[in-house]
Design a protein around this motif. Structure first.
Motif, PDB file in Angstrom:
ATOM      1  N   GLY A  42       5.281 -14.040  20.389  1.00  0.00           N
ATOM      2  CA  GLY A  42       5.031 -13.350  21.641  1.00  0.00           C
ATOM      3  C   GLY A  42       4.257 -12.054  21.525  1.00  0.00           C
ATOM      4  N   LYS A  43       3.754 -11.756  20.340  1.00  0.00           N
ATOM      5  CA  LYS A  43       3.038 -10.498  20.138  1.00  0.00           C
ATOM      6  C   LYS A  43       1.636 -10.754  19.610  1.00  0.00           C
ATOM      7  N   GLN A  44       0.842  -9.686  19.571  1.00  0.00           N
ATOM      8  CA  GLN A  44      -0.521  -9.810  19.064  1.00  0.00           C
ATOM      9  C   GLN A  44      -0.536  -9.766  17.538  1.00  0.00           C
ATOM     10  N   ARG A  45      -1.626 -10.247  16.987  1.00  0.00           N
ATOM     11  CA  ARG A  45      -1.800 -10.194  15.549  1.00  0.00           C
ATOM     12  C   ARG A  45      -1.916  -8.735  15.094  1.00  0.00           C
ATOM     13  N   GLU A  46      -1.285  -8.441  13.969  1.00  0.00           N
ATOM     14  CA  GLU A  46      -1.289  -7.073  13.472  1.00  0.00           C
ATOM     15  C   GLU A  46      -1.552  -7.040  11.976  1.00  0.00           C
ATOM     16  N   LEU A  47      -2.067  -5.920  11.527  1.00  0.00           N
ATOM     17  CA  LEU A  47      -2.341  -5.742  10.115  1.00  0.00           C
ATOM     18  C   LEU A  47      -1.045  -5.588   9.333  1.00  0.00           C
ATOM     19  N   VAL A  48      -0.996  -6.226   8.174  1.00  0.00           N
ATOM     20  CA  VAL A  48       0.124  -6.027   7.245  1.00  0.00           C
ATOM     21  C   VAL A  48      -0.358  -5.210   6.049  1.00  0.00           C
ATOM     22  N   ALA A  49      -1.443  -5.678   5.431  1.00  0.00           N
ATOM     23  CA  ALA A  49      -1.944  -4.993   4.243  1.00  0.00           C
ATOM     24  C   ALA A  49      -3.400  -5.347   4.019  1.00  0.00           C
ATOM     25  N   ILE A  50      -4.135  -4.392   3.473  1.00  0.00           N
ATOM     26  CA  ILE A  50      -5.544  -4.598   3.133  1.00  0.00           C
ATOM     27  C   ILE A  50      -5.808  -4.042   1.752  1.00  0.00           C
ATOM     28  N   ASP A  51      -6.612  -4.769   1.005  1.00  0.00           N
ATOM     29  CA  ASP A  51      -7.110  -4.297  -0.291  1.00  0.00           C
ATOM     30  C   ASP A  51      -8.625  -4.282  -0.208  1.00  0.00           C
ATOM     31  N   SER A  52      -9.194  -3.098  -0.295  1.00  0.00           N
ATOM     32  CA  SER A  52     -10.641  -2.972  -0.231  1.00  0.00           C
ATOM     33  C   SER A  52     -11.116  -2.358  -1.545  1.00  0.00           C
ATOM     34  N   ARG A  53     -11.540  -3.217  -2.428  1.00  0.00           N
ATOM     35  CA  ARG A  53     -12.019  -2.785  -3.743  1.00  0.00           C
ATOM     36  C   ARG A  53     -11.008  -1.886  -4.441  1.00  0.00           C
ATOM     37  N   GLY A  54      -9.761  -2.263  -4.369  1.00  0.00           N
ATOM     38  CA  GLY A  54      -8.715  -1.521  -5.062  1.00  0.00           C
ATOM     39  C   GLY A  54      -8.030  -0.468  -4.224  1.00  0.00           C
ATOM     40  N   ASN A  55      -8.589  -0.151  -3.093  1.00  0.00           N
ATOM     41  CA  ASN A  55      -7.940   0.784  -2.170  1.00  0.00           C
ATOM     42  C   ASN A  55      -7.073  -0.017  -1.216  1.00  0.00           C
TER      43      ASN A  55
END
Length: 115
Positions: A42-55
């Motif tokens: 019932g909710k929108q998609r949300e960020l959990v985790a991101i890896d951007s070139r080690g960050n």
């Protein structure tokens, strides 16, 4: 088009742990950003985790109990989560952005935390 296959979901006990996998149909060496997102019922998609070139960036709700990582040799990105809570119940999606394109989404994997 890069195909992504997620696995590792299912029914997990409250307080338990899991490791989600996202395996790509091609090398992920050129992946600029690898991310995990989720969509609770019932909710929108949300960020959990991101890896951007080690960050790495984690949502506040999972910070300290989640780890995103990748194994280039296996073309796989992982998300490990501990101390699972009922609010972690969601469909989890993997997203990869390759340098110079394309970007791809997986079809999602269900995680249900049982109390």
């Amino acid at each position: 088009q890069v195909q992504l296959v997620e696995s590792g979901g299912g029914l997990v006990p409250l307080g338990g742990s899991l490791r989600l996998s996202c395996t790509a149909s091609r090398s992920i060496i050129s992946v600029y950003t690898a991310g995990w997102y989720r969509q609770p019922p019932g909710k929108q998609r949300e960020l959990v985790a991101i890896d951007s070139r080690g960050n790495t960036i984690y949502a506040d709700s999972v910070k300290g109990r989640s780890t995103i990582s990748r194994d280039n040799a296996k073309n796989t990105v992982y998300l490990e989560m501990n101390e699972l809570r009922p609010e972690d119940t969601a469909v989890y999606y993997c997203h990869l952005l390759f340098s110079g394109g394309p970007d791809s989404w997986g079809e999602g994997v269900q995680v249900t935390v049982s109390s």
